[in-house]
Scaffold this motif. Structure first.
Motif, PDB file in Angstrom:
ATOM      1  N   ALA A  71      36.855  40.893  42.789  1.00  0.00           N
ATOM      2  CA  ALA A  71      36.672  42.265  42.321  1.00  0.00           C
ATOM      3  C   ALA A  71      37.878  42.634  41.472  1.00  0.00           C
ATOM      4  O   ALA A  71      38.946  42.018  41.566  1.00  0.00           O
ATOM      5  CB  ALA A  71      36.530  43.227  43.501  1.00  0.00           C
ATOM      6  N   LEU A  72      37.708  43.638  40.633  1.00  0.00           N
ATOM      7  CA  LEU A  72      38.771  44.106  39.759  1.00  0.00           C
ATOM      8  C   LEU A  72      38.996  45.587  39.987  1.00  0.00           C
ATOM      9  O   LEU A  72      38.042  46.369  40.009  1.00  0.00           O
ATOM     10  CB  LEU A  72      38.395  43.848  38.292  1.00  0.00           C
ATOM     11  CG  LEU A  72      39.370  44.375  37.229  1.00  0.00           C
ATOM     12  CD1 LEU A  72      40.692  43.633  37.285  1.00  0.00           C
ATOM     13  CD2 LEU A  72      38.751  44.250  35.832  1.00  0.00           C
ATOM     14  N   VAL A  73      40.261  45.990  40.172  1.00  0.00           N
ATOM     15  CA  VAL A  73      40.580  47.402  40.321  1.00  0.00           C
ATOM     16  C   VAL A  73      41.561  47.806  39.228  1.00  0.00           C
ATOM     17  O   VAL A  73      42.416  47.016  38.810  1.00  0.00           O
ATOM     18  CB  VAL A  73      41.177  47.735  41.708  1.00  0.00           C
ATOM     19  CG1 VAL A  73      40.187  47.429  42.804  1.00  0.00           C
ATOM     20  CG2 VAL A  73      42.478  46.975  41.938  1.00  0.00           C
ATOM     21  N   LEU A  74      41.430  49.038  38.761  1.00  0.00           N
ATOM     22  CA  LEU A  74      42.336  49.615  37.775  1.00  0.00           C
ATOM     23  C   LEU A  74      43.289  50.545  38.513  1.00  0.00           C
ATOM     24  O   LEU A  74      42.872  51.561  39.069  1.00  0.00           O
ATOM     25  CB  LEU A  74      41.549  50.363  36.703  1.00  0.00           C
ATOM     26  CG  LEU A  74      40.451  49.554  35.980  1.00  0.00           C
ATOM     27  CD1 LEU A  74      39.742  50.435  34.964  1.00  0.00           C
ATOM     28  CD2 LEU A  74      41.056  48.330  35.313  1.00  0.00           C
ATOM     29  N   ALA A  75      44.564  50.203  38.515  1.00  0.00           N
ATOM     30  CA  ALA A  75      45.531  50.928  39.334  1.00  0.00           C
ATOM     31  C   ALA A  75      46.066  52.185  38.663  1.00  0.00           C
ATOM     32  O   ALA A  75      46.554  53.094  39.334  1.00  0.00           O
ATOM     33  CB  ALA A  75      46.699  50.004  39.689  1.00  0.00           C
ATOM     34  N   GLY A  76      46.012  52.247  37.335  1.00  0.00           N
ATOM     35  CA  GLY A  76      46.618  53.372  36.633  1.00  0.00           C
ATOM     36  C   GLY A  76      48.122  53.171  36.506  1.00  0.00           C
ATOM     37  O   GLY A  76      48.720  52.344  37.206  1.00  0.00           O
ATOM     38  N   PRO A  77      48.767  53.933  35.635  1.00  0.00           N
ATOM     39  CA  PRO A  77      50.215  53.779  35.440  1.00  0.00           C
ATOM     40  C   PRO A  77      51.003  54.306  36.640  1.00  0.00           C
ATOM     41  O   PRO A  77      50.644  55.322  37.237  1.00  0.00           O
ATOM     42  CB  PRO A  77      50.498  54.598  34.178  1.00  0.00           C
ATOM     43  CG  PRO A  77      49.383  55.597  34.133  1.00  0.00           C
ATOM     44  CD  PRO A  77      48.182  54.930  34.723  1.00  0.00           C
ATOM     45  N   ALA A  78      52.064  53.601  36.971  1.00  0.00           N
ATOM     46  CA  ALA A  78      52.913  54.017  38.090  1.00  0.00           C
ATOM     47  C   ALA A  78      53.762  55.220  37.688  1.00  0.00           C
ATOM     48  O   ALA A  78      54.253  55.301  36.559  1.00  0.00           O
ATOM     49  CB  ALA A  78      53.817  52.868  38.520  1.00  0.00           C
ATOM     50  N   ALA A  79      53.939  56.140  38.632  1.00  0.00           N
ATOM     51  CA  ALA A  79      54.773  57.316  38.378  1.00  0.00           C
ATOM     52  C   ALA A  79      55.974  57.380  39.310  1.00  0.00           C
ATOM     53  O   ALA A  79      56.932  58.096  39.028  1.00  0.00           O
ATOM     54  CB  ALA A  79      53.945  58.592  38.538  1.00  0.00           C
TER      55      ALA A  79
END
Length: 378
Positions: free
Chosen positions: A93-101
């Motif tokens: 599976a593939l997940v999109l984590a988004g940019p780290a803040a």
């Protein structure tokens, strides 16, 4: 004083030689095996597609019967996404984590994949996508945690200089080979995020979402927490996935400074010990040169040749045949520049709390926690 430094230099070389010989002996010992082959979750944080086909081919060839893979990337525009969507059909599976803040981007990716854990998973495995895992890597990594030897198992990269790489990349490979072929002890093992397995019962005690919330280093933070909780970290000697380096002197030095700075902030005692190992060859050779102890140099070369021969024997047992053949038996001309580069990296890490990594610059606290980050132009 000079004679003592020379003696310490040669004694350190002799101990490293004995360490390689002991590692070769340990590789011949039979190990306890797990009684079952339960399902496990493999999490792979990915950034970019360079070298990714090689990693995916190695992952698909793993001989562990039940494993699922979650690939985690920052965003849809990552060039790795098309390759990952097509990889290991039916078990990935593939997940999109988004940019780290508030944490390292690798930690952001890892945390985004953790919800994929199921109650029946016996362990969580994290792998780096810039290595070439041989077919038995998962089995070798899971063996100690499922056989009851430890709560955590972790390997170490076998760094190989890319074809045509310069002296700096070859120096990094030489220094890393010296670390990777030494025997391990449960009290001093350090996790390496490139290949780590954590048993299911240990995951609840570690509480990774809290542990990694403001972290930049997954493995050093995990090491520190495991030690605090009294967990055993086992280092299977056969888990040495090969990875290539090809940087010039400047990029290799920056890499070394970054790694040692992270070690200083997370595990200062290990950093100090690394400084002793980095400084002794330079100080000892300098004392021999200034003091006229000329006999020390052929003795040091003989010890270096012995270590090179033993490392080739170790490589033949832990690396795929094609990769093992790339490990040089002896590089006498490389010893001095490798030692100087190693010491320069350690000295460069002695101050500062800023880390530049994968397009971001992080400001860290005294314990290695992320205080702030910013994206660098380009």
């Amino acid at each position: 004083m000079g004679a003592l430094l020379v003696a310490a230099w040669l004694a350190g070389g002799a101990l490293a030689l004995l360490g390689c010989a002991w590692t070769l002996h340990l590789l011949r010992r039979p190990q306890p095996q797990p009684t079952a082959e339960p399902p496990v979750l493999v999490v792979v944080p990915v950034r970019g597609a360079e070298g990714l086909p090689r990693f995916l081919a190695g992952l698909a060839a793993q001989d562990w019967p039940e494993f699922r893979v979650v690939f985690a990337v920052e965003s849809q525009v990552d060039p790795a996404v098309p390759l990952l969507r097509a990889a290991l059909p039916g078990r990935s599976a593939l997940v999109l984590a988004g940019p780290a803040a508030r944490r390292g981007q690798k930690l952001q990716n890892l945390l985004a994949a953790l919800p994929a854990l199921r109650p029946g998973d016996a362990a969580l495995v994290t792998l780096d996508a810039d290595t070439a895992p041989p077919p038995g890597l998962l089995r070798a990594l899971l063996r100690p945690v499922l056989a009851g030897q430890a709560e955590i198992a972790s390997g170490y990269r076998w760094t190989l200089a890319a074809p045509g790489a310069g002296w700096a990349a070859q120096s990094l490979a030489l220094v890393d080979a010296g670390i990777g072929t030494l025997p391990r002890c449960a009290a001093c093992n350090i996790c390496w995020g490139g290949a780590t397995a954590i048993r299911a019962d240990a995951l609840a005690r570690l509480d990774l979402p809290r542990l990694w919330d403001r972290a930049i280093s997954d493995d050093l933070t995990l090491t520190r927490a495991a030690r605090r909780l009294g967990m055993v970290i086992y280092a299977p000697l056969t888990v040495r996935p090969p990875g290539e380096v090809a940087g010039d002197a400047a990029s290799t030095l920056r890499f070394g400074i970054r790694q040692y700075r992270l070690l200083r902030l997370h595990l200062p005692r290990a950093w100090a010990l690394a400084g002793l190992a980095a400084g002794l060859p330079v100080l000892g050779a300098g004392a021999a040169l200034l003091g006229g102890h000329w006999a020390a140099f052929p003795a040091a070369l003989l010890l270096q040749a012995g270590r090179g021969w033993l490392r080739r024997r170790i490589a033949a047992r832990v690396l795929p045949p094609g990769e093992a053949a790339r490990v040089p038996a002896w590089q006498p001309w490389l010893g001095p520049p490798a030692a100087l580069l190693h010491l320069a990296a350690w000295l460069g890490s002695a101050g500062g709390r800023e880390i530049a990594w994968a397009g971001r610059r992080y400001r860290l606290g005294a314990a290695g926690e992320v205080l702030r980050l910013r994206t660098e132009p380009g």
